[in-house]
Structures are given as C-alpha cells and as structure tokens.
Write an enzyme that holds these catalytic residues in place. Structure first.
Site, PDB file in Angstrom:
ATOM      1  N   SER A 144       0.822  -1.204   0.000  1.00  0.00           N
ATOM      2  CA  SER A 144       0.000   0.000   0.000  1.00  0.00           C
ATOM      3  C   SER A 144       0.855   1.253   0.000  1.00  0.00           C
ATOM      4  O   SER A 144       0.329   2.348  -0.146  1.00  0.00           O
ATOM      5  CB  SER A 144      -0.958  -0.001   1.198  1.00  0.00           C
ATOM      6  N   HIS A 165      -3.126  -3.360  -6.249  1.00  0.00           N
ATOM      7  CA  HIS A 165      -3.476  -2.939  -4.887  1.00  0.00           C
ATOM      8  C   HIS A 165      -4.985  -3.057  -4.648  1.00  0.00           C
ATOM      9  O   HIS A 165      -5.779  -2.356  -5.274  1.00  0.00           O
ATOM     10  CB  HIS A 165      -3.008  -1.485  -4.671  1.00  0.00           C
ATOM     11  N   GLU A 177      -6.196  -0.909  -7.773  1.00  0.00           N
ATOM     12  CA  GLU A 177      -5.249  -0.010  -8.431  1.00  0.00           C
ATOM     13  C   GLU A 177      -4.212  -0.875  -9.149  1.00  0.00           C
ATOM     14  O   GLU A 177      -3.576  -1.741  -8.528  1.00  0.00           O
ATOM     15  CB  GLU A 177      -4.544   0.887  -7.407  1.00  0.00           C
ATOM     16  N   ASN A 215      -4.364   5.959  -1.347  1.00  0.00           N
ATOM     17  CA  ASN A 215      -3.701   6.247  -0.069  1.00  0.00           C
ATOM     18  C   ASN A 215      -3.068   7.632  -0.026  1.00  0.00           C
ATOM     19  O   ASN A 215      -2.951   8.227   1.045  1.00  0.00           O
ATOM     20  CB  ASN A 215      -2.670   5.169   0.263  1.00  0.00           C
TER      21      ASN A 215
HETATM   22  N1  CAA Z   1     -16.455 -10.724   3.025  1.00  0.00           N
HETATM   23  C1  CAA Z   1     -17.630 -10.786   2.398  1.00  0.00           C
HETATM   24  N2  CAA Z   1     -18.625  -9.902   2.615  1.00  0.00           N
HETATM   25  C2  CAA Z   1     -18.409  -8.929   3.526  1.00  0.00           C
HETATM   26  C3  CAA Z   1     -17.189  -8.804   4.224  1.00  0.00           C
HETATM   27  C4  CAA Z   1     -16.186  -9.747   3.938  1.00  0.00           C
HETATM   28  N3  CAA Z   1     -14.982  -9.684   4.516  1.00  0.00           N
HETATM   29  N4  CAA Z   1     -17.265  -7.703   5.034  1.00  0.00           N
HETATM   30  C5  CAA Z   1     -18.486  -7.184   4.862  1.00  0.00           C
HETATM   31  N5  CAA Z   1     -19.172  -7.912   3.958  1.00  0.00           N
HETATM   32  C6  CAA Z   1     -20.504  -7.659   3.427  1.00  0.00           C
HETATM   33  C7  CAA Z   1     -21.579  -7.981   4.439  1.00  0.00           C
HETATM   34  O1  CAA Z   1     -21.997  -9.325   4.333  1.00  0.00           O
HETATM   35  C8  CAA Z   1     -22.674  -7.009   4.069  1.00  0.00           C
HETATM   36  O2  CAA Z   1     -23.452  -7.504   3.002  1.00  0.00           O
HETATM   37  P1  CAA Z   1     -25.003  -7.069   2.896  1.00  0.00           P
HETATM   38  O3  CAA Z   1     -25.011  -5.579   2.726  1.00  0.00           O
HETATM   39  O4  CAA Z   1     -25.490  -7.787   1.701  1.00  0.00           O
HETATM   40  O5  CAA Z   1     -25.615  -7.519   4.171  1.00  0.00           O
HETATM   41  C9  CAA Z   1     -21.925  -5.797   3.544  1.00  0.00           C
HETATM   42  O6  CAA Z   1     -20.601  -6.234   3.207  1.00  0.00           O
HETATM   43  C10 CAA Z   1     -21.841  -4.737   4.588  1.00  0.00           C
HETATM   44  O7  CAA Z   1     -21.237  -5.265   5.756  1.00  0.00           O
HETATM   45  P2  CAA Z   1     -21.778  -5.059   7.233  1.00  0.00           P
HETATM   46  O8  CAA Z   1     -23.273  -5.005   7.246  1.00  0.00           O
HETATM   47  O9  CAA Z   1     -21.101  -6.035   8.115  1.00  0.00           O
HETATM   48  O10 CAA Z   1     -21.220  -3.675   7.697  1.00  0.00           O
HETATM   49  P3  CAA Z   1     -21.327  -2.268   7.036  1.00  0.00           P
HETATM   50  O11 CAA Z   1     -22.583  -2.036   6.298  1.00  0.00           O
HETATM   51  O12 CAA Z   1     -20.970  -1.370   8.138  1.00  0.00           O
HETATM   52  O13 CAA Z   1     -20.153  -2.263   5.934  1.00  0.00           O
HETATM   53  C11 CAA Z   1     -17.925  -2.017   5.261  1.00  0.00           C
HETATM   54  C12 CAA Z   1     -18.855  -2.616   6.272  1.00  0.00           C
HETATM   55  C13 CAA Z   1     -18.135  -2.677   3.903  1.00  0.00           C
HETATM   56  C14 CAA Z   1     -16.518  -2.307   5.745  1.00  0.00           C
HETATM   57  C15 CAA Z   1     -18.217  -0.475   5.126  1.00  0.00           C
HETATM   58  O14 CAA Z   1     -18.245   0.115   6.391  1.00  0.00           O
HETATM   59  C16 CAA Z   1     -17.190   0.255   4.308  1.00  0.00           C
HETATM   60  O15 CAA Z   1     -17.242   0.260   3.090  1.00  0.00           O
HETATM   61  N6  CAA Z   1     -16.223   0.916   4.994  1.00  0.00           N
HETATM   62  C17 CAA Z   1     -15.125   1.611   4.363  1.00  0.00           C
HETATM   63  C18 CAA Z   1     -14.024   0.627   4.047  1.00  0.00           C
HETATM   64  C19 CAA Z   1     -12.868   1.293   3.373  1.00  0.00           C
HETATM   65  O16 CAA Z   1     -12.771   2.494   3.208  1.00  0.00           O
HETATM   66  N7  CAA Z   1     -11.898   0.452   2.974  1.00  0.00           N
HETATM   67  C20 CAA Z   1     -10.677   0.900   2.398  1.00  0.00           C
HETATM   68  C21 CAA Z   1      -9.646   0.971   3.462  1.00  0.00           C
HETATM   69  S1  CAA Z   1      -8.136   1.603   2.849  1.00  0.00           S
HETATM   70  C22 CAA Z   1      -7.348   0.255   2.238  1.00  0.00           C
HETATM   71  O17 CAA Z   1      -7.770  -0.869   2.314  1.00  0.00           O
HETATM   72  C23 CAA Z   1      -6.094   0.558   1.525  1.00  0.00           C
HETATM   73  C24 CAA Z   1      -4.848   0.520   2.283  1.00  0.00           C
HETATM   74  O18 CAA Z   1      -3.854   0.187   1.664  1.00  0.00           O
HETATM   75  C25 CAA Z   1      -4.709   0.967   3.675  1.00  0.00           C
END
Ligand code: CAA
Length: 320
Positions: A144, A165, A177, A215
């Site tokens: 990342s 990524h 990415e 990022n």
């Molecule tokens: N595998 C499969 N499905 C998953 C899952 C996983 N690991 N995690 C969540 N889900 C699914 C759930 O089953 C759920 O499906 P439905 O809507 O059909 O029920 C859906 O995703 C939403 O999950 P939750 O209901 O548990 O929780 P939520 O609605 O709060 O969503 C989230 C969780 C998807 C994480 C959401 O909060 C989100 O998009 N957050 C932002 C995440 C983000 O910004 N990620 C990038 C981080 S930066 C990065 O990764 C880069 C780096 O290099 C640092």
C-alpha cells in the site's frame, strides 16, 4: 528461507511476453488482504495457491475464507441455498495451500505478494522466485505504500512486474489499483486490468508514486482527522458522524483508521514524512504514536480510537 527449499534455477528469457490469460494464481501471505484476494480469485474460477509460513496460519485463513464466502452467499443466493452451497464448495476447491512458494510458483501465471510491508523482505522474496517462475509469469505486489520500482529491482522481469493494490475488505471493495512502473510492459498492464475485471472489480491505472491514488488522498485525510481530535476540535464521535452524514462516507475517519490499523497508518506516514520532512501534511501525530506504542492498533487488537472491538487473532503473515 522456507520458500526456496527447491532451488531449481532456470534460465529465463526476458523477451516481451504477450498479454497473459491468468488462470493459475499464487498468493503469498494469507493475512486479511492475501486471504481476501484468494477468495475473490477462487470465486471467479481461478486456481489459487495460498502460501504462508505454516499450516496453522493457512488453516485459519481457509476458515476465514469459508466464513466470508457464506456472507457472500447469504446475499447472492438467499433464495437458492443449494446453489449457494455449490458456489462455496467450488470456490474452496479452487484454493490449495502451501508453505513452499518455490514449489508452486512454476505453475503460476501470476504471483501476488501480500506480506509484511518491508522492502528487503519483499525484494528477497521476489528475487528468489524470479529464478524459479516461468518466463510468462507476472509478479505483482499488493503493497500500500512502498515503491513498486524498488521492489521490482530485485528481479530480472521488470516488464512483467507491477502493483496490484486491493482494498479492505477485499470481497466487498470494488476497486483495484493497477500500478505500472516505467518498465512495466503494456501487455502486463492489460493482463492485470483484464484479470481485475474478471474478479468483478473496477481497475484504475496508476503511476508508481507514493500512495498511488487512494492512499495519497486517504492518509493525509485520516491523519488530519486524528490531529483535529488531538487539538480538541471535536469529539471522535462527532468527527466521525460529521464525515459520515456530511459527506456520505460509510465510516468516519477515526473509525476507518481503526479499521485500516493504526500501525499500518503510522508505517505509511513515517515513511512519507522521512522522505518529505518539510511537508506538513505528513507531520507526526503524538496521539497516533502513543496508541501504537501501547499496542492499541485498532480493530485487530480490540482497541484503538474506539474500544470494544472483537479482537481478531492476528495472522502471522509470511516472513513477519
Ligand atoms: N467478506 C464478504 N462480505 C463482507 C465482508 C467480507 N470480509 N465484510 C463485509 N461484507 C458484506 C456484508 O456481508 C454485508 O453484506 P449485505 O449488505 O449484503 O448484508 C456488507 O458487506 C456490509 O457489511 P456489514 O453489514 O457487516 O457492515 P457495514 O454495512 O458497516 O459495511 C464495510 C462494512 C463494507 C466495511 C463499510 O463500512 C465500508 O465500506 N467501509 C469503508 C471501508 C474502506 O474504506 N476500505 C478501504 C480501506 S483503505 C485500504 O484498504 C487501503 C490501504 O492500503 C490501507
């Protein structure tokens, strides 16, 4: 290193290789990112080998994949439980595991590395695999924050080396990415763009610059939210609510920091601030440093800016 127990060196041609159809994928590192990439690749019909240092870690990763496949099935096959079960079984059958990358890389079209963020360890890994993998095999890093050019420099396949990524949680986040260096061939980029689409993702092309696209924009935003909280400009809850309801983000910045991992954030910021000491957007946060020093790394340890998360067993990634 454990991966190189079979030192079968081949002489490789560095001639340009055409756009490779990716069928067999080796993923090195079975932590959250590696396991997530394995899950989506296996679900979309690829044969996947997941590699890590020991069988216990790999068993936990497969259990995690099975659990996450069930979440996918609950959504996609809610009215067809039998088809859902078949989907899970097919995906799981597509994943095998190994503790010896050297022995599996010979059958791979693509090697994706998702191990600890340490340049030397990544270079050693790729440098060793470069002598063993077929000429057509594409190497990709899921780093990342580290330079793809620097990681690739340990190999003789600069034209077949790129960044790939993914975002956490990999099964849910739609973006990939695809990062090309000045030496990455168009064929390699096309193969990776195509592969990302087959995974059901939307790829974007990026230059090999610090933080790529996401990022580079996300980390200064997250760290500014930490500094705002540190200065007492708002409670953590209000800062998070403001960005969720004011901007429509699914998580507020402090909640997202806990989700990404405070150690990961600190690692990236430290790296950038060392390279750009004059740039105030990369300045240190005392609060972030303190939380990391106390082992409060966010969701994975149960406590970060918030507490009460279900602490996850931290999977010891390969080479960590
Ligand atoms: N595998 C499969 N499905 C998953 C899952 C996983 N690991 N995690 C969540 N889900 C699914 C759930 O089953 C759920 O499906 P439905 O809507 O059909 O029920 C859906 O995703 C939403 O999950 P939750 O209901 O548990 O929780 P939520 O609605 O709060 O969503 C989230 C969780 C998807 C994480 C959401 O909060 C989100 O998009 N957050 C932002 C995440 C983000 O910004 N990620 C990038 C981080 S930066 C990065 O990764 C880069 C780096 O290099 C640092």
């Amino acid at each position: 290193m454990a991966f190189f127990t079979h030192q079968i060196c081949r002489s490789l041609s560095s001639s340009a290789v055409r756009n490779v159809a990716i069928k067999h994928v080796t993923i090195i590192g079975s932590g959250q990112m590696g396991a997530g990439i394995a899950q989506v690749a296996a679900s979309t019909g690829h044969s996947v080998t997941l590699v890590d240092t020991n069988d216990d870690v790999l068993k936990k990763a497969i259990k995690g994949i099975e659990g996450n496949l069930k979440r996918v099935v609950k959504k996609k096959f809610s009215d067809k439980p039998e088809a859902g079960e078949e989907f899970i079984q097919k995906a799981l059958q597509n994943v095998s595991t190994s503790t010896d990358a050297a022995s599996v890389v010979q059958g791979s079209d693509l090697v994706v590395e998702a191990i600890v963020e340490n340049m030397k360890i990544k270079q050693d890994l790729f440098g060793g695999l470069d002598k063993l993998a077929p000429a057509h095999t594409i190497f990709a890093s899921n780093t990342s924050s580290l330079s793809i050019t620097d990681i690739a420099s340990s190999t003789n396949r600069l034209d077949r080396f790129a960044g790939l990524h993914f975002f956490n949680p990999v099964p849910v986040m739609k973006l990939v990415e695809v990062i090309g260096t000045s030496a990455t061939s168009q064929e390699t980029l096309d193969s990776l763009l195509n592969f990302s689409k087959i995974l059901g993702k939307t790829p974007v092309s990026c230059k090999d610059t610090p933080g790529f696209i996401v990022n580079r924009l996300l980390l200064p935003y997250l760290i500014e939210a930490v500094r705002m909280y540190e200065r007492g400009h708002g409670s953590k809850e209000d800062i998070d609510i403001a960005m969720k309801l004011g901007c429509g983000y699914p998580m507020g910045p402090l909640e997202l920091s806990d989700y990404v991992g405070l150690d990961t954030m600190k690692f990236i910021m430290d790296h950038w601030s060392a390279a750009n000491p004059e740039d105030p957007s990369f300045a240190q946060s005392e609060l972030l440093n303190k939380l990391v020093a106390e082992g409060k790394l966010g969701k994975k340890t149960g406590e970060g800016f918030y507490n009460g998360y279900q602490p996850k067993i931290i999977l010891v990634q390969i080479c960590a």
